[in-house]
Write a protein that holds these residues in place. Structure first.
Motif, PDB file in Angstrom:
ATOM      1  N   GLY A   1       9.413 -13.609   8.478  1.00 46.47           N
ATOM      2  CA  GLY A   1       8.631 -12.713   8.900  1.00 46.47           C
ATOM      3  C   GLY A   1       7.909 -12.045   7.492  1.00 46.47           C
ATOM      4  O   GLY A   1       6.866 -11.411   7.967  1.00 46.47           O
ATOM      5  N   ALA A   2       8.408 -12.496   6.662  1.00 43.78           N
ATOM      6  CA  ALA A   2       7.597 -11.934   5.302  1.00 43.78           C
ATOM      7  C   ALA A   2       6.500 -13.019   5.005  1.00 43.78           C
ATOM      8  O   ALA A   2       6.658 -13.995   4.644  1.00 43.78           O
ATOM      9  N   SER A   3       5.332 -12.315   4.768  1.00 41.28           N
ATOM     10  CA  SER A   3       4.202 -12.943   4.459  1.00 41.28           C
ATOM     11  C   SER A   3       4.308 -13.478   2.821  1.00 41.28           C
ATOM     12  O   SER A   3       3.863 -14.641   2.535  1.00 41.28           O
ATOM     13  N   GLN A   4       5.198 -13.023   2.174  1.00 45.41           N
ATOM     14  CA  GLN A   4       4.979 -13.249   0.772  1.00 45.41           C
ATOM     15  C   GLN A   4       6.503 -13.023   0.183  1.00 45.41           C
ATOM     16  O   GLN A   4       7.184 -12.451   0.747  1.00 45.41           O
ATOM     17  N   THR A   5       6.746 -14.044  -0.810  1.00 43.58           N
ATOM     18  CA  THR A   5       7.898 -14.008  -1.567  1.00 43.58           C
ATOM     19  C   THR A   5       8.140 -12.581  -2.383  1.00 43.58           C
ATOM     20  O   THR A   5       7.262 -12.310  -3.020  1.00 43.58           O
ATOM     21  N   VAL A   6       9.334 -11.874  -2.197  1.00 42.42           N
ATOM     22  CA  VAL A   6       9.146 -10.600  -2.771  1.00 42.42           C
ATOM     23  C   VAL A   6      10.500 -10.849  -3.985  1.00 42.42           C
ATOM     24  O   VAL A   6      11.726 -11.239  -3.372  1.00 42.42           O
ATOM     25  N   VAL A   7      10.444 -10.345  -5.004  1.00 40.62           N
ATOM     26  CA  VAL A   7      11.583 -10.111  -6.289  1.00 40.62           C
ATOM     27  C   VAL A   7      11.687  -8.806  -6.672  1.00 40.62           C
ATOM     28  O   VAL A   7      10.746  -8.169  -6.568  1.00 40.62           O
ATOM     29  N   ASP A   8      12.920  -8.498  -6.839  1.00 40.90           N
ATOM     30  CA  ASP A   8      13.224  -7.033  -7.361  1.00 40.90           C
ATOM     31  C   ASP A   8      12.415  -6.846  -8.588  1.00 40.90           C
ATOM     32  O   ASP A   8      12.516  -7.576  -9.497  1.00 40.90           O
ATOM     33  N   GLN A   9      11.800  -5.658  -8.709  1.00 41.86           N
ATOM     34  CA  GLN A   9      10.975  -5.313  -9.939  1.00 41.86           C
ATOM     35  C   GLN A   9      11.703  -5.026 -11.212  1.00 41.86           C
ATOM     36  O   GLN A   9      11.268  -5.244 -12.205  1.00 41.86           O
ATOM     37  N   ALA A  10      13.064  -4.791 -11.193  1.00 41.26           N
ATOM     38  CA  ALA A  10      13.987  -4.769 -12.105  1.00 41.26           C
ATOM     39  C   ALA A  10      14.053  -5.943 -12.913  1.00 41.26           C
ATOM     40  O   ALA A  10      14.275  -6.021 -14.236  1.00 41.26           O
ATOM     41  N   LEU A  11      13.887  -7.278 -12.274  1.00 39.04           N
ATOM     42  CA  LEU A  11      14.073  -8.233 -12.997  1.00 39.04           C
ATOM     43  C   LEU A  11      12.746  -8.939 -13.640  1.00 39.04           C
ATOM     44  O   LEU A  11      12.864  -9.761 -14.591  1.00 39.04           O
ATOM     45  N   ALA A  12      11.646  -8.236 -13.540  1.00 42.17           N
ATOM     46  CA  ALA A  12      10.235  -8.436 -14.040  1.00 42.17           C
ATOM     47  C   ALA A  12       9.742  -8.202 -15.199  1.00 42.17           C
ATOM     48  O   ALA A  12       8.369  -7.948 -15.746  1.00 42.17           O
ATOM     49  N   ASP A  13      10.317  -7.493 -16.042  1.00 41.82           N
ATOM     50  CA  ASP A  13      10.151  -6.697 -17.468  1.00 41.82           C
ATOM     51  C   ASP A  13       9.500  -7.779 -18.253  1.00 41.82           C
ATOM     52  O   ASP A  13       8.554  -7.254 -19.023  1.00 41.82           O
ATOM     53  N   GLU A  14       9.913  -9.035 -18.140  1.00 39.53           N
ATOM     54  CA  GLU A  14       9.358  -9.731 -19.398  1.00 39.53           C
ATOM     55  C   GLU A  14       8.368 -10.654 -18.635  1.00 39.53           C
ATOM     56  O   GLU A  14       7.679 -11.472 -19.499  1.00 39.53           O
ATOM     57  N   TRP A  15       7.835 -10.539 -17.600  1.00 40.68           N
ATOM     58  CA  TRP A  15       6.844 -11.407 -16.508  1.00 40.68           C
ATOM     59  C   TRP A  15       5.240 -10.789 -16.914  1.00 40.68           C
ATOM     60  O   TRP A  15       5.289  -9.406 -16.780  1.00 40.68           O
ATOM     61  N   GLU A  16       4.621 -11.485 -16.874  1.00 39.57           N
ATOM     62  CA  GLU A  16       3.129 -10.760 -16.893  1.00 39.57           C
ATOM     63  C   GLU A  16       2.738 -10.425 -15.482  1.00 39.57           C
ATOM     64  O   GLU A  16       3.044 -11.295 -14.563  1.00 39.57           O
ATOM     65  N   GLN A  17       2.450  -9.062 -15.437  1.00 41.75           N
ATOM     66  CA  GLN A  17       2.348  -8.519 -14.017  1.00 41.75           C
ATOM     67  C   GLN A  17       0.817  -7.970 -13.828  1.00 41.75           C
ATOM     68  O   GLN A  17       0.084  -7.863 -14.708  1.00 41.75           O
ATOM     69  N   THR A  18       0.423  -8.472 -12.460  1.00 41.87           N
ATOM     70  CA  THR A  18      -1.126  -7.898 -12.075  1.00 41.87           C
ATOM     71  C   THR A  18      -0.676  -6.590 -11.226  1.00 41.87           C
ATOM     72  O   THR A  18       0.097  -6.910 -10.081  1.00 41.87           O
ATOM     73  N   ILE A  19      -1.518  -5.836 -11.446  1.00 41.11           N
ATOM     74  CA  ILE A  19      -1.331  -4.559 -10.394  1.00 41.11           C
ATOM     75  C   ILE A  19      -2.637  -4.752  -9.499  1.00 41.11           C
ATOM     76  O   ILE A  19      -3.734  -5.017  -9.954  1.00 41.11           O
ATOM     77  N   HIS A  20      -2.353  -4.646  -8.161  1.00 44.34           N
ATOM     78  CA  HIS A  20      -3.297  -4.526  -7.020  1.00 44.34           C
ATOM     79  C   HIS A  20      -3.428  -3.247  -6.184  1.00 44.34           C
ATOM     80  O   HIS A  20      -2.889  -2.894  -5.473  1.00 44.34           O
ATOM     81  N   SER A  21      -4.410  -2.310  -6.853  1.00 49.29           N
ATOM     82  CA  SER A  21      -4.370  -0.904  -6.364  1.00 49.29           C
ATOM     83  C   SER A  21      -4.867  -0.834  -4.887  1.00 49.29           C
ATOM     84  O   SER A  21      -4.430   0.058  -4.350  1.00 49.29           O
ATOM     85  N   GLU A  22      -5.519  -1.792  -4.512  1.00 43.77           N
ATOM     86  CA  GLU A  22      -6.038  -1.701  -3.071  1.00 43.77           C
ATOM     87  C   GLU A  22      -4.869  -2.234  -2.063  1.00 43.77           C
ATOM     88  O   GLU A  22      -4.933  -1.868  -0.971  1.00 43.77           O
ATOM     89  N   GLY A  23      -3.965  -2.730  -2.645  1.00 46.19           N
ATOM     90  CA  GLY A  23      -2.978  -3.235  -1.915  1.00 46.19           C
ATOM     91  C   GLY A  23      -3.115  -4.367  -1.278  1.00 46.19           C
ATOM     92  O   GLY A  23      -4.041  -4.885  -0.556  1.00 46.19           O
ATOM     93  N   LEU A  24      -1.896  -5.328  -1.369  1.00 42.37           N
ATOM     94  CA  LEU A  24      -1.819  -6.821  -0.687  1.00 42.37           C
ATOM     95  C   LEU A  24      -0.770  -6.710   0.557  1.00 42.37           C
ATOM     96  O   LEU A  24      -0.913  -7.471   1.272  1.00 42.37           O
ATOM     97  N   ILE A  25      -0.264  -5.447   0.591  1.00 41.37           N
ATOM     98  CA  ILE A  25       1.078  -5.554   1.733  1.00 41.37           C
ATOM     99  C   ILE A  25       0.588  -4.168   2.411  1.00 41.37           C
ATOM    100  O   ILE A  25       0.470  -3.434   1.992  1.00 41.37           O
ATOM    101  N   VAL A  26       0.996  -4.749   3.875  1.00 44.79           N
ATOM    102  CA  VAL A  26       1.078  -3.579   4.900  1.00 44.79           C
ATOM    103  C   VAL A  26       2.430  -3.433   5.279  1.00 44.79           C
ATOM    104  O   VAL A  26       2.997  -4.323   5.678  1.00 44.79           O
ATOM    105  N   GLY A  27       3.011  -2.305   4.829  1.00 49.05           N
ATOM    106  CA  GLY A  27       4.293  -2.056   5.508  1.00 49.05           C
ATOM    107  C   GLY A  27       4.512  -1.668   6.811  1.00 49.05           C
ATOM    108  O   GLY A  27       3.547  -1.738   7.804  1.00 49.05           O
TER     109      GLY A  27
END
Length: 141
Positions: free
Chosen positions: A37-63
């Motif tokens: 039921g999840a449209s996207q794969t989600v990983v815990d933010q705490a694991l991502a310190d070393e990864w290049e990240q992109t911020i999407h301020s308009e939002g890609l996820i509808v909760g």
């Protein structure tokens, strides 16, 4: 013989269960919840310190509240899921601490994220619930 990913069924109560797949990320063994039921794969933010990240301020996820939320995304260079290596896996990052705590209590496993429909559509050819297998598309891992 077709390649496949095995999953474990974790019963929540008499009305519900979740599927878990074993994975290895950054040298650490853990589990991911298969969430069709999840449209996207989600990983815990705490694991991502070393990864290049992109911020999407308009939002890609509808909760569940039906509002768009600011989200961060990243690309995982490599992850192993049940003996199969996947490269350049695009993921959404989120604070999953509540989920991690819940699964730790209920299933005694370490959860790092949710394996969503984006992964299943790209890599899976079928799911056999009775055999607890996610069959993979040929040459897709």
């Amino acid at each position: 013989m077709p390649k496949s990913i095995g999953f474990r069924v974790m019963t929540i109560d008499e009305k519900g269960s979740h599927w878990l797949v074993k994975c290895r990320l950054n040298g650490t063994e853990a589990w991911m919840v298969v969430d069709t039921g999840a449209s996207q794969t989600v990983v815990d933010q705490a694991l991502a310190d070393e990864w290049e990240q992109t911020i999407h301020s308009e939002g890609l996820i509808v909760g569940f509240d039906s509002r768009k939320h600011e989200v961060k995304t990243a690309v995982i260079g490599s992850i192993i899921i049940d003996r199969h290596q996947f490269t350049k896996l695009y993921v959404t990052l989120a604070d999953l601490s509540n989920l991690i705590e819940l699964y730790g209590e209920l299933a005694k496993v370490k959860i790092i994220g949710l394996l969503g429909c984006d992964f299943l559509m790209k890599h899976a050819s079928s799911i056999n619930i009775n055999n607890r297998r996610i069959y993979l598309k040929i040459n897709n891992c």
